[in-house]
Design an enzyme around this catalytic site. Structure first.
Site, PDB file in Angstrom:
ATOM      1  N   SER A   1      66.384  42.980  73.301  1.00  0.00           N
ATOM      2  CA  SER A   1      65.859  41.808  73.999  1.00  0.00           C
ATOM      3  C   SER A   1      66.961  40.651  73.596  1.00  0.00           C
ATOM      4  CB  SER A   1      64.595  41.189  73.370  1.00  0.00           C
ATOM      5  OG  SER A   1      63.699  42.085  74.005  1.00  0.00           O
TER       6      SER A   1
ATOM      7  N   HIS B   1      65.643  41.833  79.923  1.00  0.00           N
ATOM      8  CA  HIS B   1      66.350  42.905  79.921  1.00  0.00           C
ATOM      9  C   HIS B   1      66.830  43.292  81.380  1.00  0.00           C
ATOM     10  CE1 HIS B   1      65.102  44.895  75.894  1.00  0.00           C
ATOM     11  NE2 HIS B   1      64.237  43.755  76.018  1.00  0.00           N
TER      12      HIS B   1
ATOM     13  N   HIS C   1      60.723  50.114  77.591  1.00  0.00           N
ATOM     14  CA  HIS C   1      59.472  50.237  76.624  1.00  0.00           C
ATOM     15  C   HIS C   1      58.534  50.911  77.002  1.00  0.00           C
ATOM     16  CE1 HIS C   1      62.049  46.510  76.121  1.00  0.00           C
ATOM     17  NE2 HIS C   1      61.945  46.776  75.002  1.00  0.00           N
TER      18      HIS C   1
ATOM     19  N   TYR D   1      55.326  50.062  76.139  1.00  0.00           N
ATOM     20  CA  TYR D   1      54.466  49.133  76.768  1.00  0.00           C
ATOM     21  C   TYR D   1      54.541  48.629  78.199  1.00  0.00           C
ATOM     22  CZ  TYR D   1      57.685  45.518  75.767  1.00  0.00           C
ATOM     23  OH  TYR D   1      58.610  44.518  75.995  1.00  0.00           O
ATOM     24  N   GLU D   2      55.751  49.039  78.685  1.00  0.00           N
ATOM     25  CA  GLU D   2      55.821  48.663  80.343  1.00  0.00           C
ATOM     26  C   GLU D   2      55.020  49.584  81.051  1.00  0.00           C
ATOM     27  OE1 GLU D   2      59.913  47.389  81.556  1.00  0.00           O
ATOM     28  OE2 GLU D   2      60.449  48.212  79.602  1.00  0.00           O
TER      29      GLU D   2
ATOM     30  N   ALA E   1      65.460  43.561  68.936  1.00  0.00           N
ATOM     31  CA  ALA E   1      64.976  42.243  68.034  1.00  0.00           C
ATOM     32  C   ALA E   1      63.842  42.593  67.521  1.00  0.00           C
ATOM     33  CB  ALA E   1      64.512  41.262  69.426  1.00  0.00           C
TER      34      ALA E   1
ATOM     35  N   MET F   1      59.220  46.997  68.765  1.00  0.00           N
ATOM     36  CA  MET F   1      58.271  47.856  69.637  1.00  0.00           C
ATOM     37  C   MET F   1      59.120  48.829  70.470  1.00  0.00           C
ATOM     38  SD  MET F   1      56.307  44.602  71.524  1.00  0.00           S
ATOM     39  CE  MET F   1      55.725  43.230  70.526  1.00  0.00           C
ATOM     40  N   SER F   2      60.416  49.268  69.766  1.00  0.00           N
ATOM     41  CA  SER F   2      61.212  50.151  70.711  1.00  0.00           C
ATOM     42  C   SER F   2      61.986  50.848  69.788  1.00  0.00           C
ATOM     43  CB  SER F   2      62.256  49.150  71.459  1.00  0.00           C
ATOM     44  OG  SER F   2      63.036  48.734  70.610  1.00  0.00           O
TER      45      SER F   2
ATOM     46  N   ASN G   1      62.308  36.445  64.210  1.00  0.00           N
ATOM     47  CA  ASN G   1      61.169  35.705  63.770  1.00  0.00           C
ATOM     48  C   ASN G   1      60.699  36.423  62.525  1.00  0.00           C
ATOM     49  OD1 ASN G   1      60.497  38.021  65.769  1.00  0.00           O
ATOM     50  ND2 ASN G   1      58.438  37.620  64.774  1.00  0.00           N
TER      51      ASN G   1
ATOM     52  N   HIS H   1      58.021  35.323  72.564  1.00  0.00           N
ATOM     53  CA  HIS H   1      59.094  36.276  73.287  1.00  0.00           C
ATOM     54  C   HIS H   1      60.200  35.190  73.473  1.00  0.00           C
ATOM     55  CE1 HIS H   1      60.999  39.487  75.014  1.00  0.00           C
ATOM     56  NE2 HIS H   1      61.106  38.985  76.257  1.00  0.00           N
TER      57      HIS H   1
HETATM   58  O1  LIG Z   1      63.756  46.058  73.365  1.00  0.00           O
HETATM   59  P1  LIG Z   1      63.498  45.177  72.046  1.00  0.00           P
HETATM   60  O2  LIG Z   1      62.982  46.060  71.213  1.00  0.00           O
HETATM   61  O3  LIG Z   1      64.726  44.433  71.529  1.00  0.00           O
HETATM   62  O4  LIG Z   1      62.483  44.144  72.453  1.00  0.00           O
HETATM   63  C1  LIG Z   1      61.768  43.493  71.228  1.00  0.00           C
HETATM   64  C2  LIG Z   1      60.392  44.062  71.427  1.00  0.00           C
HETATM   65  C3  LIG Z   1      59.775  43.585  72.814  1.00  0.00           C
HETATM   66  O5  LIG Z   1      59.862  44.122  73.598  1.00  0.00           O
HETATM   67  C4  LIG Z   1      60.121  42.216  72.562  1.00  0.00           C
HETATM   68  C5  LIG Z   1      59.310  40.893  71.843  1.00  0.00           C
HETATM   69  O6  LIG Z   1      59.792  39.887  71.978  1.00  0.00           O
HETATM   70  O7  LIG Z   1      61.427  42.047  71.762  1.00  0.00           O
HETATM   71  N1  LIG Z   2      56.257  44.101  67.085  1.00  0.00           N
HETATM   72  C1  LIG Z   2      57.284  43.049  67.134  1.00  0.00           C
HETATM   73  N2  LIG Z   2      58.119  43.271  67.799  1.00  0.00           N
HETATM   74  C2  LIG Z   2      59.175  42.081  67.791  1.00  0.00           C
HETATM   75  N3  LIG Z   2      60.152  41.876  68.385  1.00  0.00           N
HETATM   76  C3  LIG Z   2      60.723  40.744  68.077  1.00  0.00           C
HETATM   77  N4  LIG Z   2      59.966  40.202  67.061  1.00  0.00           N
HETATM   78  C4  LIG Z   2      58.771  41.041  67.189  1.00  0.00           C
HETATM   79  C5  LIG Z   2      57.772  40.869  66.175  1.00  0.00           C
HETATM   80  O1  LIG Z   2      57.387  40.122  65.248  1.00  0.00           O
HETATM   81  N5  LIG Z   2      56.821  42.052  66.170  1.00  0.00           N
END
Ligand SMILES: O=P(O)(O)O[C@@H]1C[C@H](O)[C@@H](CO)O1
Ligand SMILES: Nc1nc2[nH]cnc2c(=O)[nH]1
Length: 285
Positions: A35, A67, A89, A91-92, A119, A220-221, A244, A260
């Site tokens: 991200s 993305h 991802h 979740y998509e 991220a 989440m990835s 964060n 986000h």
């Molecule tokens: O693709 P990543 O893992 O960098 O994205 C993170 C997880 C979610 O897609 C998103 C949450 O802000 O960022």
């Molecule tokens: N699950 C999760 N994914 C993130 N991606 C960026 N920050 C976060 C977070 O705090 N939790």
């Protein structure tokens, strides 16, 4: 088009042939931009080829803000690279097989090392937004409920079914990354990445639990990509950008509706430093 319920070698060959027809050189290194990190792909030198995921047979198009969903091929730090400008991802609404399909294509194109970036939220107060962490290990929460990107694939066609997960984030490569960070004057954290399915963020109670289980950051990835890369014998380097710090107080009334956007902003701030580490690392591979 309905989601394919499996992946076949023919599908991988079709996608690989499509890419090869547009870029005849063999990429050595794969990069997946997390991200807000898509600009890593903008530094790929000419002649760069850009292909929308949606145009590649059997690739899903990315739907997440930050993305772009473009495969970029060319040279970075003098080496041939294949960069995913944005990832897929679960979740998509995509299956694990769909999300990890590009990794199989990169392996078939000839990539032997992949650099996965993401991220992530910090579970440790000392890991602050803008920090860069090399992933030392992961905790695969979706895996605990029986989800795997290897599920249902024939070992006769795809190689090992029982893929080892120790040293998934290659220790020798991590040492090179540490040296590269030192050479580029960028400080580096190291830690454990926990993957949850998302797209909702974690509750404070879940964050406290993750920390107590030994996770340093949460996202989440990445994990499904690592697993498939290892099945394909591709070595993995993982980077998390801390974007964060998670909320651990169940009584907190902090408004987190824009997280986000915060994530994208914090990633962009770290992108130049990450790019410098990646360039120095690639130079040593
Ligand atoms: O693709 P990543 O893992 O960098 O994205 C993170 C997880 C979610 O897609 C998103 C949450 O802000 O960022
Ligand atoms: N699950 C999760 N994914 C993130 N991606 C960026 N920050 C976060 C977070 O705090 N939790």
């Amino acid at each position: 088009m309905a989601a394919p319920c499996t992946v076949t070698m023919e599908m991988i060959t079709e996608a690989t042939d499509f890419v090869r027809a547009r870029y005849s050189e063999q990429p050595e290194i794969g990069i997946v931009c997390g991200s807000g990190l898509g600009e890593l792909a903008d530094s790929v030198e000419e002649p760069a080829v850009r292909i929308r995921y949606g145009d590649i047979p059997h690739f899903a198009q990315s739907t997440v803000h930050g993305h772009s969903g473009v495969l970029v091929l060319g040279r970075l730090a003098g080496r041939r690279v294949c960069v995913m400008q944005g990832r897929l991802h679960p979740y998509e609404g995509l299956t694990y097989l769909q999300c990890s399909f590009p990794m199989r294509v990169m392996a078939k194109l000839g990539v032997s090392v992949v650099i996965l970036t993401n991220a992530a939220g910090s579970l440790r107060p000392e890991f602050q937004p803008g920090d860069i962490m090399t992933i030392r290990d992961h905790i695969n929460f979706p895996g605990f409920s029986g989800r795997s990107p290897l599920q249902g694939l024939s070992p006769e066609v795809f190689g090992d079914r029982f893929v080892p997960m120790n040293n998934a984030y290659d220790k020798k490569l991590r040492d090179k990354v540490a040296a590269a960070a030192a050479a580029s004057g960028v400080s580096l954290r190291t830690g454990v990445y926990a993957m949850l399915g998302g797209p909702h963020f974690e509750t404070p109670a879940e964050c406290r639990m993750l920390r107590s289980l030994g996770a340093d950051v949460v996202g989440m990835s990445t994990v499904h990509e690592t697993i498939v890369a290892r099945q394909c014998k591709v070595r993995v380097i993982g980077f998390s950008i801390i974007t964060n710090v998670v909320v651990t107080d169940s009584d907190s009334e902090l408004d987190q509706t824009g997280v986000h956007l915060e994530v994208l902003k914090a990633s962009k701030l770290a992108a130049n430093r990450l790019q410098s580490i990646i360039a120095h690392t690639i130079d040593q591979l």
